[in-house]
Design an enzyme around this catalytic site. Structure first.
Site, PDB file in Angstrom:
ATOM      1  N   LEU A  12       0.768  -1.299   0.047  1.00  0.00           N
ATOM      2  CA  LEU A  12      -0.120   0.150  -0.146  1.00  0.00           C
ATOM      3  C   LEU A  12       0.972   1.269   0.154  1.00  0.00           C
ATOM      4  O   LEU A  12       1.704   1.586   0.840  1.00  0.00           O
ATOM      5  CB  LEU A  12      -0.953   0.021   1.282  1.00  0.00           C
ATOM      6  CG  LEU A  12      -1.778  -1.252   1.495  1.00  0.00           C
ATOM      7  CD1 LEU A  12      -2.741  -1.114   2.532  1.00  0.00           C
ATOM      8  CD2 LEU A  12      -2.358  -1.479   0.089  1.00  0.00           C
ATOM      9  N   ARG A  19       2.722  14.617   6.497  1.00  0.00           N
ATOM     10  CA  ARG A  19       4.014  14.925   7.532  1.00  0.00           C
ATOM     11  C   ARG A  19       5.440  15.016   7.170  1.00  0.00           C
ATOM     12  O   ARG A  19       6.139  15.708   7.794  1.00  0.00           O
ATOM     13  CB  ARG A  19       3.597  14.123   8.818  1.00  0.00           C
ATOM     14  CG  ARG A  19       2.630  14.251   9.720  1.00  0.00           C
ATOM     15  CD  ARG A  19       2.550  13.216  10.825  1.00  0.00           C
ATOM     16  NE  ARG A  19       1.903  12.059  10.002  1.00  0.00           N
ATOM     17  CZ  ARG A  19       2.041  10.891  11.085  1.00  0.00           C
ATOM     18  NH1 ARG A  19       2.453  10.722  12.131  1.00  0.00           N
ATOM     19  NH2 ARG A  19       1.290   9.943  10.407  1.00  0.00           N
ATOM     20  N   GLY A  88      -9.245   4.794   2.952  1.00  0.00           N
ATOM     21  CA  GLY A  88      -8.828   4.021   3.941  1.00  0.00           C
ATOM     22  C   GLY A  88      -8.262   2.632   3.602  1.00  0.00           C
ATOM     23  O   GLY A  88      -8.500   2.449   2.475  1.00  0.00           O
ATOM     24  N   THR A  89      -7.566   2.040   4.519  1.00  0.00           N
ATOM     25  CA  THR A  89      -6.854   0.755   4.322  1.00  0.00           C
ATOM     26  C   THR A  89      -7.815  -0.330   3.427  1.00  0.00           C
ATOM     27  O   THR A  89      -7.101  -0.971   2.670  1.00  0.00           O
ATOM     28  CB  THR A  89      -6.075   0.401   5.278  1.00  0.00           C
ATOM     29  OG1 THR A  89      -7.030   0.203   6.442  1.00  0.00           O
ATOM     30  CG2 THR A  89      -4.971   1.067   5.958  1.00  0.00           C
ATOM     31  N   TYR A 396      38.292  22.379 -24.003  1.00  0.00           N
ATOM     32  CA  TYR A 396      37.127  23.117 -24.392  1.00  0.00           C
ATOM     33  C   TYR A 396      37.559  24.592 -25.223  1.00  0.00           C
ATOM     34  O   TYR A 396      38.439  25.138 -24.593  1.00  0.00           O
ATOM     35  CB  TYR A 396      36.429  23.475 -23.089  1.00  0.00           C
ATOM     36  CG  TYR A 396      35.003  24.124 -23.200  1.00  0.00           C
ATOM     37  CD1 TYR A 396      34.249  23.627 -24.229  1.00  0.00           C
ATOM     38  CD2 TYR A 396      34.863  25.269 -22.423  1.00  0.00           C
ATOM     39  CE1 TYR A 396      32.870  24.411 -24.216  1.00  0.00           C
ATOM     40  CE2 TYR A 396      33.321  25.787 -22.429  1.00  0.00           C
ATOM     41  CZ  TYR A 396      32.632  25.321 -23.389  1.00  0.00           C
ATOM     42  OH  TYR A 396      31.303  26.034 -23.667  1.00  0.00           O
ATOM     43  N   ALA A 432      58.980  21.794 -19.502  1.00  0.00           N
ATOM     44  CA  ALA A 432      58.033  22.572 -18.368  1.00  0.00           C
ATOM     45  C   ALA A 432      57.693  23.733 -19.188  1.00  0.00           C
ATOM     46  O   ALA A 432      58.372  24.441 -20.170  1.00  0.00           O
ATOM     47  CB  ALA A 432      59.021  22.872 -17.341  1.00  0.00           C
TER      48      ALA A 432
HETATM   49  C1  UD1 Z   1      -2.901   1.532  10.133  1.00  0.00           C
HETATM   50  C2  UD1 Z   1      -3.695   0.415  10.806  1.00  0.00           C
HETATM   51  C3  UD1 Z   1      -3.451   0.255  12.375  1.00  0.00           C
HETATM   52  C4  UD1 Z   1      -1.980   0.040  12.462  1.00  0.00           C
HETATM   53  C5  UD1 Z   1      -1.073   0.980  11.759  1.00  0.00           C
HETATM   54  C6  UD1 Z   1       0.277   0.348  11.585  1.00  0.00           C
HETATM   55  C7  UD1 Z   1      -6.166   0.594   9.527  1.00  0.00           C
HETATM   56  C8  UD1 Z   1      -7.293   1.052   9.878  1.00  0.00           C
HETATM   57  N1  UD1 Z   1      -5.197   0.830  10.789  1.00  0.00           N
HETATM   58  O1  UD1 Z   1      -3.467   2.807  10.810  1.00  0.00           O
HETATM   59  O2  UD1 Z   1      -4.091  -0.792  13.061  1.00  0.00           O
HETATM   60  O3  UD1 Z   1      -1.503  -0.067  13.766  1.00  0.00           O
HETATM   61  O4  UD1 Z   1      -1.497   1.210  10.352  1.00  0.00           O
HETATM   62  O5  UD1 Z   1       1.113   1.364  10.975  1.00  0.00           O
HETATM   63  O6  UD1 Z   1      -5.669  -0.255   8.821  1.00  0.00           O
HETATM   64  N2  UD1 Z   1      -3.205   3.824   2.748  1.00  0.00           N
HETATM   65  C9  UD1 Z   1      -3.749   3.959   1.493  1.00  0.00           C
HETATM   66  N3  UD1 Z   1      -4.828   4.188   0.995  1.00  0.00           N
HETATM   67  C10 UD1 Z   1      -5.850   4.693   2.194  1.00  0.00           C
HETATM   68  C11 UD1 Z   1      -5.198   4.681   3.505  1.00  0.00           C
HETATM   69  C12 UD1 Z   1      -3.923   4.116   3.777  1.00  0.00           C
HETATM   70  O7  UD1 Z   1      -2.756   3.291   0.508  1.00  0.00           O
HETATM   71  O8  UD1 Z   1      -6.878   5.024   1.790  1.00  0.00           O
HETATM   72  C13 UD1 Z   1      -1.944   3.232   2.940  1.00  0.00           C
HETATM   73  C14 UD1 Z   1      -0.751   4.431   3.500  1.00  0.00           C
HETATM   74  O9  UD1 Z   1      -0.070   5.021   2.606  1.00  0.00           O
HETATM   75  C15 UD1 Z   1      -0.084   3.545   4.459  1.00  0.00           C
HETATM   76  C16 UD1 Z   1      -1.013   2.451   5.028  1.00  0.00           C
HETATM   77  O10 UD1 Z   1      -2.120   2.259   4.103  1.00  0.00           O
HETATM   78  O11 UD1 Z   1       1.056   3.101   3.589  1.00  0.00           O
HETATM   79  C17 UD1 Z   1      -1.560   2.558   6.421  1.00  0.00           C
HETATM   80  O12 UD1 Z   1      -2.440   3.807   6.431  1.00  0.00           O
HETATM   81  P1  UD1 Z   1      -2.426   4.827   7.616  1.00  0.00           P
HETATM   82  O13 UD1 Z   1      -3.238   5.986   7.274  1.00  0.00           O
HETATM   83  O14 UD1 Z   1      -0.979   5.061   7.925  1.00  0.00           O
HETATM   84  O15 UD1 Z   1      -2.881   3.909   8.719  1.00  0.00           O
HETATM   85  P2  UD1 Z   1      -2.758   4.238  10.283  1.00  0.00           P
HETATM   86  O16 UD1 Z   1      -3.732   5.157  10.801  1.00  0.00           O
HETATM   87  O17 UD1 Z   1      -1.436   4.432  10.542  1.00  0.00           O
END
Ligand code: UD1
Ligand code: MG
Length: 485
Positions: A12, A19, A88-89, A396, A432
């Site tokens: 992902l 940040r 979201g993830t 050059y 030289a």
């Molecule tokens: C997530 C987990 C959390 C875990 C933590 C570990 C969820 C809901 N929570 O939280 O339990 O402890 O990671 O670091 O999964 N990403 C996408 N698309 C999205 C959202 C996120 O690709 O829509 C990717 C981000 O780029 C990142 C990863 O997913 O690489 C995690 O996303 P992030 O928003 O950092 O989740 P956390 O809130 O840290």
């Protein structure tokens, strides 16, 4: 070993990474000479999965081409899946499965911002997942300070749910076993559970973590593997964490060099990229940085204060206080101190580039020496020649660059100017201060400029009253006269 022909790994990398405060997408920032995403994809590729997918979204115009470059480096296919909006993830994983509509094997999910995760650790998650016949296996870790992470909720030893920090009850916040964000799923069960996700939570997002409780409620087995070393799972969200991960990775690479038989005098000030190769009985002195595809052959000594990028250093060579890139240093050659080597330079075996020498696109034959204060650019020099101090290869003309060719066993005097294009034959000498504008035949001595003239008494006549005139007068008075003899 579990069967990786039935494995897909999704990495992902769609998040915004605000940040970092950067125009560059977060996972494209580098440590150890490789992007964070590159590290994640390399680790995933280490399992040799049938399918490897990068999920991109935010700034995908940067990330997608970077994935292509990493795939070329890995010499394997990496699919790019687009997550249009970062919902979201869970949504990210659904996007990652889109290019694999018929795949129902094991799906491992990792993140593009955890560059220290080793392939062995992902492999052990995979092995446990298969061995335990789980529907979902989460890679968990135990942290003294679990703030910000999803908490692993257990009923006895069984894992029942992952609860996000923002959704957790006070007693759940005290749990120190947390979700690393790395999972293994049964593909079919994952697809089914993804269809049941909702955004009824504190962040209004689709959480991949909810798949765990959905699967369990449907009667499937879920489990957790506790990562032995949580530092491997450190995420990079800002530049402070980027530097910390960079140092941790460097410690690993430097340690591997030492275990491979290299002496690293000061590991704290030695930086070695992940694509560098180092032989045995190499000595690396403090403040040395080795980057790109640099290789250091057995017995070579490098540093102190040396930065080499894409440099090939031959066995037993000495490279001291050098800044060099995209060049080759032959076996037993001596370079430095204070030498600048630019692309396309080749120093032959036992050759030398000494102090305050700059070389560019210069092919210098075996045993040839360019010892002092010289610019040598766009040149070919044969074997066992010596270029006098303070010489310039005048390549050059203000518009175009030209080549100088010098033969073998040539001896040129100090302060020789080679006005390119020009050729100097084998065994030739120059006096030289010679300005060589025309070709010099083999075996000739070339000199230029008129005969020396001394205009006696000029200073006292033309610069009377100066310190120089006083010194000249004093020297004249001190000379013995015929009367003194
Ligand atoms: C997530 C987990 C959390 C875990 C933590 C570990 C969820 C809901 N929570 O939280 O339990 O402890 O990671 O670091 O999964 N990403 C996408 N698309 C999205 C959202 C996120 O690709 O829509 C990717 C981000 O780029 C990142 C990863 O997913 O690489 C995690 O996303 P992030 O928003 O950092 O989740 P956390 O809130 O840290
Ligand atoms: Mg995160």
């Amino acid at each position: 070993m579990a069967d990786t022909t039935d494995l897909a790994i999704l990495v992902l990398a769609a998040g915004a990474g605000t940040r970092m405060k950067s125009a560059k997408q977060k996972t494209l920032h580098e440590i150890g000479g490789r992007s964070l995403l590159g590290h994640s994809l390399h680790a995933a590729a280490g399992l040799n999965p049938a399918h490897l997918v990068a999920v991109v979204g935010h700034q995908r115009e940067q990330v997608a081409p970077a994935v292509e470059a990493i795939a070329a480096e890995l010499d394997r296919e990496v699919l790019v899946a687009v997550q249009e909006e970062q919902n979201g993830t869970g949504d990210a994983v659904a996007a990652g499965l889109a290019p694999l509509p018929d795949f129902n094997g094991t799906v491992i999910v990792t993140n593009g911002d955890v560059p220290l995760l080793r392939p062995e650790t992902i492999q052990s998650l995979f092995e446990a997942h298969v061995a335990e016949s789980n529907a979902v296996t989460v890679l968990s870790m135990s942290l003294d300070d679990p703030t910000g992470y999803g908490r692993i909720v257990r009923d006895g030893s069984a894992v029942t749910a992952i609860v996000e920090q923002k959704d957790a009850a006070p007693e759940q916040l005290a749990i120190t076993e947390v979700n690393s964000g790395v999972f293994a799923f049964d593909g079919a069960i994952l697809r089914d559970a993804l269809g049941q996700l909702n955004s009824d939570n504190a962040q209004g997002e689709l959480y991949i973590t909810d798949v765990l409780s959905i699967a369990r409620d449907a009667g499937h087995r879920v489990g957790a593997v506790v990562a032995p070393d949580p530092s491997e799972l450190a995420g990079v969200n800002d530049r402070v964490q980027l530097a910390a991960a960079g140092r941790a990775l460097n410690e690993r690479v430097v340690e591997a060099a030492m275990r491979g038989g290299a002496t690293v005098v000061d590991p704290a000030t030695t930086w070695i990229g992940v694509n560098v190769t180092i032989g045995s009985d190499v000595i690396i002195h403090p403040n040395t940085q080795l980057w790109g595809a640099t290789s250091i052959a057995d017995g070579a000594e490098v540093g102190p204060d040396t930065t080499l990028t894409n440099m090939q250093v031959g066995a037993n060579a000495h490279v001291i206080r050098v800044h060099g890139f995209d060049s080759v240093i032959g076996r037993g050659a001596n370079i430095g101190p204070y030498t600048y080597i630019r692309p396309g330079t080749v120093v032959g075996e036992e050759g030398k580039l000494g102090g305050f020498v700059e070389a560019k696109n210069a092919q210098i034959g075996r045993g040839t020496k360019v010892p002092h204060l010289t610019y040598i650019g766009d040149a070919t020099v044969g074997e066992y020649s010596n270029i006098g101090a303070s010489s310039v290869f005048v390549n050059y003309d203000g518009v175009n660059k030209h080549h100088t060719t010098i033969g073998s066993h040539v001896r040129t005097g100090s302060d020789t100017m080679f006005i390119a294009p020009v050729t100097v034959g084998d065994g030739a000498y120059s006096g030289a201060g010679t300005v060589i504008k025309d070709d010099v035949p083999a075996g000739a001595l070339v000199v230029s400029g008129g005969k020396q003239r001394n205009i006696e008494g000029w200073v006292e006549r033309k610069r009377p009253g100066t310190a120089a005139a006083d010194a000249a007068a004093a020297a004249r008075d001190a000379q013995p006269t015929n009367d003194d003899k």
